[in-house]
Design an enzyme around this catalytic site. Structure first.
Site, PDB file in Angstrom:
ATOM      1  N   ALA A  54       0.848  -1.190   0.000  1.00 52.99           N
ATOM      2  CA  ALA A  54       0.000   0.000   0.000  1.00 52.99           C
ATOM      3  C   ALA A  54       0.880   1.234   0.000  1.00 52.99           C
ATOM      4  CB  ALA A  54      -0.938  -0.022   1.206  1.00 52.99           C
ATOM      5  N   GLN A 102       3.877  -2.331   3.499  1.00 50.20           N
ATOM      6  CA  GLN A 102       3.565  -3.555   2.780  1.00 50.20           C
ATOM      7  C   GLN A 102       3.534  -4.717   3.761  1.00 50.20           C
ATOM      8  OE1 GLN A 102       6.655  -2.940  -0.075  1.00 50.20           O
ATOM      9  NE2 GLN A 102       8.056  -4.410   0.875  1.00 50.20           N
ATOM     10  N   VAL A 103       2.833  -5.787   3.360  1.00 47.38           N
ATOM     11  CA  VAL A 103       2.527  -6.884   4.269  1.00 47.38           C
ATOM     12  C   VAL A 103       3.187  -8.164   3.787  1.00 47.38           C
ATOM     13  CG1 VAL A 103       0.677  -8.274   5.295  1.00 47.38           C
ATOM     14  CG2 VAL A 103       0.337  -5.821   4.908  1.00 47.38           C
ATOM     15  N   ASP A 144     -11.084   4.570   6.111  1.00 47.83           N
ATOM     16  CA  ASP A 144     -10.442   4.070   4.891  1.00 47.83           C
ATOM     17  C   ASP A 144     -11.169   2.827   4.382  1.00 47.83           C
ATOM     18  OD1 ASP A 144      -8.616   4.164   2.880  1.00 47.83           O
ATOM     19  OD2 ASP A 144      -6.943   3.344   4.025  1.00 47.83           O
TER      20      ASP A 144
END
Length: 532
Positions: free
Chosen positions: A322, A326-327, A482
């Protein structure tokens, strides 16, 4: 110098025979040889920096200061030894008062933005320039004010350009992450001392957006307005292509504009459908930063030499990325649970702060331009409201960089839903021992995006989402801000999971009561009693 001198001598005594020039040339050759020998002797005996005639050793560094001193010594020696004896040309006139004042103002403006390591060299260059402008021409050559100004302008242009290109914020930001730390005044003070950094970002934005903006303006103004196309067919026909360009442009402009693209991707009331569809790719497929950098952040934040001390396994590439982080998917050493490891982009807050400062600089111009396009006058209140919108959006964006706050919001939402018996909605469980400033670890949630799931219970989950958001708005007082499709998952057990709690908004009690009263009066069609 010999050729220059002969031409100058011939122009001075054009009525003399040609053999005079030949005789003069022979005399000058002898003088030149003597002077060069004397110059070499003087240079060899010069005291001070030996950079002039001895190459520096490996461990010696030539600084701008030492280079300036060496240059000054050479000029002084050259002034003492006139290479060629030629008739002196008349000295250039002194600078006019208006030119002298402009020269001083330009000098002050440039020295105020130059780094300290370039100041000494620049100031010495100005001294040489003054000597050229106000005394006899250098080495007997004719330098006009125009030629000197052009050469100095070119040198100055390239020098300032180089200084701008080398400007670096070093990851510093005018404020810390948090819900109440954003401050336009702090940003003004911070970036007011870093004009080269701001200029670099402005140049970057202008370079990246120029092609897109020019094409859009051409379709609207030339092919639409000037050609009398009231339906703007050319502009609409180019929408699919320009929508793809806008996606690439957001990625090139960086995290702030990626976040803006994410917000616009669900606002088809503001942008055409083609643009919204393309920008939706930014919801969970932003270009990632290198995994090596992410692993270094993990090691630093968790205080370990290697991530294997905490994670038995971790995915070699991010599973989602994103605007801010980040994941990765990992497995904990303790207990073997699968987790989502969220890592923040290095230096993200400094990038956001700079972009928000630049947006505040450009907002008044954008407001005037937008009103002019629509044939409206721009009032001071229009600019004030536009700046307030930027500040409000920036405040939420800065708060999103606080991962400790995001962990708290996630846990609070989960607890409030359980307390109210809303078991159909959840948030990922936070691994509290692994929460850091730029690292957030939660349980791994298996599921699919709500807008891409074909299960028959998706309409029911949409109703669950509405109930959950009304509960946040009218009851708990903390609203998830969001809610794009990338943050709403249908879990494998048929529940709605709300992700990414970095951006939230507190709803004060008086606003909650006003909203309840508003809804109640609408339900009974008592429109006159609706709160204004």
């Amino acid at each position: 110098f010999k050729g220059i001198s002969i031409r100058m001598t011939a122009s001075q005594w054009s009525n003399e025979p040609l053999d005079y020039a030949v005789q003069l040339e022979q005399q000058m050759e002898q003088q030149l040889a003597q002077k060069i020998t004397l110059l070499e002797q003087k240079l060899q005996t010069m005291q001070g920096d030996q950079v002039l005639h001895t190459p520096p050793s490996i461990d010696e560094a030539i600084t701008p200061a030492s280079a300036a001193l060496s240059l000054q010594s050479i000029v002084q020696q050259a002034q003492q030894i006139k290479l060629v004896d030629v008739p002196s040309l008349p000295p250039l006139p002194a600078l006019p008062p208006e030119l002298s004042g402009a020269f001083a103002e330009a000098t002050s403006a440039v020295t105020s933005i130059l780094p300290s390591e370039l100041l000494d060299l620049f100031q010495y260059s100005l001294e040489v320039l003054r000597y050229i402008l106000q005394n006899e021409p250098l080495f007997g050559t004719s330098l006009t004010l125009t030629s000197v100004a052009l050469q100095l302008g070119a040198i100055l242009l390239f020098g300032v350009g180089a200084a701008i290109s080398l400007a670096d914020g070093a990851g510093e930001a005018p404020y810390r992450p948090g819900t109440s730390t954003y401050s336009p005044q702090a940003a003004n003070d911070f970036f007011g001392k870093r004009p080269l950094l701001v200029a670099k970002r402005l140049c970057s934005l202008a370079y990246l957006t120029s092609s897109f903006a020019t094409g859009l303006l051409f379709d609207w103004l030339v092919l639409g307005k000037l050609f009398g196309d009231e339906e703007y067919r050319a502009l609409k026909a180019a929408e699919p292509r320009r929508a793809k360009e806008s996606l690439l442009l957001c990625e090139q402009l960086g995290p702030t504009f990626i976040k803006l693209g994410q917000a616009l991707s669900i606002r088809t009331d503001l942008i055409p459908e083609a643009y919204a569809l393309e920008l939706r790719q930014l919801q969970d497929a932003v270009p990632p930063f290198p995994t090596d950098e992410a692993l270094r952040v993990l090691q630093q934040q968790l205080g370990v030499r290697d991530t294997v001390q905490v994670f038995a396994t971790i995915s070699p590439a991010p599973v989602a990325s994103a605007s801010i982080g980040q994941v990765y998917k990992g497995t904990l050493v303790d207990g073997g649970a699968q987790v989502a490891v969220k890592v923040q982009r290095p230096g993200i807050l400094s990038e956001i702060a700079l972009d928000l400062y630049v947006l505040r600089l450009l907002t008044p111009f954008q407001t005037y331009f937008q009103n002019a396009v629509n044939g409206l006058q721009t009032a001071p209140e229009d600019v004030t409201v536009a700046l307030q919108l930027v500040d409000e959006w920036g405040r939420g964006f800065v708060a999103e960089t606080d991962y400790r706050l995001e962990a708290k919001n996630t846990m609070d939402f989960e607890a409030s839903m359980r307390a109210r018996g809303l078991d159909a909605v959840c948030a990922p469980a936070v691994v509290q021992d692994l929460v850091r400033d730029t690292v957030l670890v939660t349980e791994w949630v298996d599921g699919t995006r709500l807008d891409r799931d074909a299960s028959p219970d998706v309409p029911r989950l949409c109703g669950v989402a509405i109930n959950a958001y009304l509960t946040m708005l009218l009851d708990t007082g903390v609203l998830h801000c969001d809610p794009h499709p990338g943050n709403l998952l249908r879990t494998t057990d048929g529940r709605l999971c709300v992700l990414d709690w970095g951006m939230t908004l507190g709803v004060p009690p008086d606003l909650q009561f006003a909203l309840l009263e508003f809804i109640a009066h609408l339900n009974v069609e008592d429109y006159d009693a609706v709160p204004q």
